[in-house]
Design an enzyme around this catalytic site. Sequence first.
Site, PDB file in Angstrom:
ATOM      1  CB  ILE A 275      -0.959   0.017   1.211  1.00 25.47           C
ATOM      2  CG1 ILE A 275      -1.677  -1.325   1.373  1.00 25.47           C
ATOM      3  CG2 ILE A 275      -1.996   1.137   1.049  1.00 25.47           C
ATOM      4  CD1 ILE A 275      -2.523  -1.438   2.641  1.00 25.47           C
ATOM      5  N   PRO A 276       1.543   1.530  -1.145  1.00 26.01           N
ATOM      6  CG  PRO A 276       2.257   1.676  -3.361  1.00 26.01           C
ATOM      7  CD  PRO A 276       1.553   0.798  -2.406  1.00 26.01           C
ATOM      8  CG  HIS A 277       0.724   5.313   2.505  1.00 28.05           C
ATOM      9  ND1 HIS A 277       1.210   4.032   2.723  1.00 28.05           N
ATOM     10  CD2 HIS A 277       1.052   6.028   3.596  1.00 28.05           C
ATOM     11  CE1 HIS A 277       1.800   3.992   3.911  1.00 28.05           C
ATOM     12  NE2 HIS A 277       1.721   5.197   4.460  1.00 28.05           N
ATOM     13  N   GLY A 278       1.062   8.402   0.439  1.00 25.12           N
ATOM     14  CA  GLY A 278       1.685   9.660   0.800  1.00 25.12           C
ATOM     15  C   GLY A 278       0.668  10.777   0.798  1.00 25.12           C
TER      16      GLY A 278
END
Length: 153
Positions: free
Chosen positions: A65-68
């Site tokens: 779950i890449p996030h930013g």
Amino acid sequence: MRIAEFLSPEAVIADMQSRTKPEVLRELSVTLVRAHPQLQEERLVEVLKEREKLGSTGIGEGVAIPHGKLSGMTQLQAAFGVSRAGVDFEAIDGKPTHLFFALVAPENSAGVHLKALARISRLFKNPRFRASILEAPTAADIHALIIQEDARP
């Protein structure tokens, strides 16, 4: 909060072509921009890369779950992709990652951001659900499965 509120059918990739972590982040960013043209691809890639420097968002069981957070955004947006081949995403279990859920939130939205991460994480803990996503042939089928699973009580 439901995933349908921030994942549009246009932001789903049925068969990712990426073979490396940077390629995955780029492919997800391109897809997000295609679905939401007001976003800027380079800024998205940088935000996702910066978060990965803190530690891999590969949570194991083939899921990442890449996030930013991104300034100038008004609401949460997401992209989802399936890598049939799998990618070394430096997941905590050391296994290849097949399911990628990229999440980008407005800069000052900690509560919404965390709720979305928790919801996605809970959803993808189900092994049968993960298997059904991997078997789904099209982006529309994948999107429908995610929305259907997320609607369960």
